[in-house]
Scaffold this motif. Structure first.
Motif, PDB file in Angstrom:
ATOM      1  N   UNK A 115      45.784  33.936  60.202  1.00  0.00           N
ATOM      2  CA  UNK A 115      46.251  33.538  61.535  1.00  0.00           C
ATOM      3  C   UNK A 115      45.844  34.571  62.576  1.00  0.00           C
ATOM      4  N   UNK A 116      45.990  35.857  62.237  1.00  0.00           N
ATOM      5  CA  UNK A 116      45.685  36.886  63.236  1.00  0.00           C
ATOM      6  C   UNK A 116      44.188  37.032  63.476  1.00  0.00           C
ATOM      7  N   UNK A 117      43.421  37.020  62.399  1.00  0.00           N
ATOM      8  CA  UNK A 117      41.992  37.337  62.556  1.00  0.00           C
ATOM      9  C   UNK A 117      41.057  36.210  62.143  1.00  0.00           C
ATOM     10  N   UNK A 118      41.609  35.160  61.548  1.00  0.00           N
ATOM     11  CA  UNK A 118      40.725  34.095  61.061  1.00  0.00           C
ATOM     12  C   UNK A 118      40.840  32.862  61.917  1.00  0.00           C
ATOM     13  N   UNK A 119      40.465  31.732  61.333  1.00  0.00           N
ATOM     14  CA  UNK A 119      40.495  30.523  62.159  1.00  0.00           C
ATOM     15  C   UNK A 119      41.477  29.482  61.636  1.00  0.00           C
ATOM     16  N   UNK A 120      42.508  29.962  60.973  1.00  0.00           N
ATOM     17  CA  UNK A 120      43.478  29.015  60.392  1.00  0.00           C
ATOM     18  C   UNK A 120      44.030  28.049  61.434  1.00  0.00           C
ATOM     19  N   UNK A 121      44.347  28.579  62.604  1.00  0.00           N
ATOM     20  CA  UNK A 121      45.000  27.732  63.607  1.00  0.00           C
ATOM     21  C   UNK A 121      44.093  26.645  64.169  1.00  0.00           C
ATOM     22  N   UNK A 122      42.779  26.755  63.898  1.00  0.00           N
ATOM     23  CA  UNK A 122      41.876  25.702  64.373  1.00  0.00           C
ATOM     24  C   UNK A 122      41.878  24.474  63.482  1.00  0.00           C
ATOM     25  N   UNK A 123      42.523  24.589  62.326  1.00  0.00           N
ATOM     26  CA  UNK A 123      42.512  23.455  61.409  1.00  0.00           C
ATOM     27  C   UNK A 123      43.387  22.320  61.908  1.00  0.00           C
ATOM     28  N   UNK A 124      43.128  21.145  61.364  1.00  0.00           N
ATOM     29  CA  UNK A 124      43.909  19.977  61.779  1.00  0.00           C
ATOM     30  C   UNK A 124      44.989  19.670  60.767  1.00  0.00           C
ATOM     31  N   UNK A 125      44.614  19.822  59.488  1.00  0.00           N
ATOM     32  CA  UNK A 125      45.534  19.414  58.436  1.00  0.00           C
ATOM     33  C   UNK A 125      45.997  20.649  57.656  1.00  0.00           C
ATOM     34  N   UNK A 126      47.175  21.132  57.997  1.00  0.00           N
ATOM     35  CA  UNK A 126      47.626  22.381  57.382  1.00  0.00           C
ATOM     36  C   UNK A 126      48.074  22.191  55.930  1.00  0.00           C
ATOM     37  N   UNK A 127      48.430  20.956  55.595  1.00  0.00           N
ATOM     38  CA  UNK A 127      48.793  20.678  54.206  1.00  0.00           C
ATOM     39  C   UNK A 127      47.581  20.864  53.305  1.00  0.00           C
ATOM     40  N   UNK A 128      46.463  20.270  53.734  1.00  0.00           N
ATOM     41  CA  UNK A 128      45.238  20.376  52.947  1.00  0.00           C
ATOM     42  C   UNK A 128      44.772  21.832  52.902  1.00  0.00           C
ATOM     43  N   UNK A 129      44.913  22.519  54.023  1.00  0.00           N
ATOM     44  CA  UNK A 129      44.487  23.923  54.068  1.00  0.00           C
ATOM     45  C   UNK A 129      45.253  24.736  53.024  1.00  0.00           C
ATOM     46  N   UNK A 130      46.573  24.533  52.987  1.00  0.00           N
ATOM     47  CA  UNK A 130      47.389  25.301  52.037  1.00  0.00           C
ATOM     48  C   UNK A 130      46.962  25.005  50.595  1.00  0.00           C
ATOM     49  N   UNK A 131      46.804  23.708  50.311  1.00  0.00           N
ATOM     50  CA  UNK A 131      46.418  23.289  48.961  1.00  0.00           C
ATOM     51  C   UNK A 131      45.147  23.983  48.508  1.00  0.00           C
ATOM     52  N   UNK A 132      44.201  24.096  49.411  1.00  0.00           N
ATOM     53  CA  UNK A 132      42.943  24.747  49.056  1.00  0.00           C
ATOM     54  C   UNK A 132      43.085  26.258  48.998  1.00  0.00           C
TER      55      UNK A 132
END
Ligand code: PHE
Length: 463
Positions: free
Chosen positions: A117-134
């Motif tokens: 969140x601080x240095x990457x691009x996590x917040x640009x994602x649309x689907x946070x569920x899928x992001x977490x799973x991966x």
């Protein structure tokens, strides 16, 4: 002896450190998802009852044993109870090792989220569920972060009580409150927030079932760090003139208030985003990024980054207390050097944690345990540890009642608590430790074990 082992430098030091152990992922990660799965307010209600009727007395008993014996969990039971009781201490130490093994993996996820969140691009994602799973299947990354977490834990525990453990807690705990409250205010302003509040605060008695009660109880034990010797070990570093009862009350209130606030932050958000509250373990990892995303790129990064950083701090003060239990045992009983054992034990626990780390989809048989309803290894260890905590609590009450004797506990508690021996508190404590806790905890522990392995539905047709 105390000079040699170290002792908390102030009254606040003990309370903050024990509260630091209690407040952790259990409050911010686990409490909300268990509440979400168990009907929200119904769960909160049961949880509060468990904390204040069963857990506070157990906490007082545990601290009293540790302070009287002045040594680690194994040594305490052995010293006050003789020969075989030491095994109860060893059981607790083993449970602590397993808790830390998987806890450290989840702490690695939180640390990863802080960086993403601080240095990457996590917040640009649309689907946070899928992001977490991966994200959690990304073995290399998680391995690195969990290892980093374990190293920090080992460094602090290696420093000993006052310098390392106490100092770290004094800054982190207050900061966590501040950011939680700020986030609550923000989430209450979101659309549909009131629905969330209703779910969380207005109990529907019809939603209380055996699952709610079991989950409420095990969560209360886990969250207060009870049943495995953490508070016994910390109690052994506590001054004799400090009041055990008011300390236990303060620790419980601090811990419960963080869990309560975490729910107050999450549920308005869950309802305003239209997410299902029954997501299980991923809940906060899915919902929180959403709120940070909605704050815009700059503010979101800043607030989101700070939040996950504080979550890591909260987790760190808990991992420290978990590692301290086996380390104190090896230092007190086997006379090893504190620094060396801290490293050795930390690495061993990290290695055990690989099993949990790889159970998120990477390794098939760990992801779907055939003997455990096809659930993953992390859930399995965590369930087994929870059961062991309530069993440990039951055994501790039996130990006080039949072996160490209630009057000895009362004598220890009376040090630093003027008038305790004549008080109603004493009567209450005597009754709860001799009767209420061992009976209720014993019955519930047996039911939880039956439920996990066979299923109460199968056995009795309820559940
Ligand atoms: N209480 C800690 C938490 O809520 C976890 C913990 C359990 C720590 C048992 C020590 C002993 O995160």
């Amino acid at each position: 002896m105390s000079e040699h082992r170290g002792i908390f430098s102030s009254r606040m030091g003990f309370i903050l450190t024990a509260a630091g152990s209690a407040v952790g992922l259990g409050n911010i990660w686990r409490f909300p998802y268990l509440a979400g799965e168990n009907g929200g307010a119904a769960f909160l209600f049961i949880y509060l009852i468990c904390v204040f009727t069963l857990c506070v007395p157990v906490m007082i008993g545990e601290i009293a044993i540790g302070r009287r014996a002045g040594t680690d969990a194994y040594g305490s039971y052995k010293k006050l109870g003789g020969g075989k009781w030491g095994y109860l201490g060893l059981f607790g130490i083993a449970v602590g090792i397993f808790i830390l093994s998987y806890y450290n993996v989840v702490a690695g996820w939180a640390f990863g989220y802080f960086l993403e969140i601080s240095f990457g691009n996590l917040l640009n994602h649309q689907n946070f569920g899928a992001f977490f799973g991966e994200y959690v299947t990304n073995s290399g990354t998680i391995l690195l972060f969990s290892l980093g977490f374990m190293v920090m834990t080992a460094v602090i525990v290696g420093q000993g009580i006052a310098a390392g453990i106490e100092a770290a807690n004094k800054i982190m705990m207050p900061a966590l409150y501040v950011i939680l409250i700020a986030l609550i205010i923000y989430s209450l302003t979101l659309p549909n927030a009131m629905e969330g509040l209703k779910f969380y605060l207005v109990p529907d008695v019809g939603k209380i079932n055996t699952q709610t009660i079991f989950d409420g109880l095990r969560q209360a034990f886990f969250s207060l760090s009870l049943g495995m010797g953490t508070l016994m070990t910390y109690g052994s570093y506590m001054r004799k003139d400090q009041n055990i009862i008011s300390s236990a009350a303060t620790i419980s209130i601090a811990d419960t208030s963080v869990a309560f606030l975490a729910g107050l932050m999450i549920f308005p958000l869950v309802f305003s985003e239209g997410v299902e509250p029954t997501q299980g373990p991923p809940l906060v990892f899915i919902v929180l990024p959403q709120i940070f995303h909605s704050m815009g790129p700059i503010l979101g990064r800043f607030i989101g980054g700070s939040f996950f950083l504080l979550l890591c701090f909260a987790a760190l003060t808990s991992t420290i207390s978990l590692l301290e239990v086996p380390v104190a045992y090896l230092v007190d009983q086997k006379k090893f050097s504190r620094k060396r054992v801290s490293w050795g034990v930390a690495l061993l626990i990290f290695a055990i944690g690989l099993l949990s780390m790889l159970s998120m989809g990477q390794v098939d048989f760990l992801t779907k345990l055939s003997f455990y309803q096809d659930r993953d290894f992390l859930t399995f260890v965590s369930d087994m540890c929870d059961i062991s905590l309530t069993v440990g609590g039951t055994m501790m009450c039996l130990f006080i009642r039949y072996r160490w004797k209630i009057h000895n506990m009362d004598e220890e508690v009376a040090l630093g608590a003027n008038g305790y021996l004549q008080s109603a508190t004493r009567k209450y404590l005597d009754v709860t430790i001799s009767w209420i806790c061992p009976i209720l905890l014993g019955i519930m522990s047996i039911l939880i074990i039956l439920d996990k392995f066979i299923g109460l539905k199968v056995l009795f047709g309820w559940g």
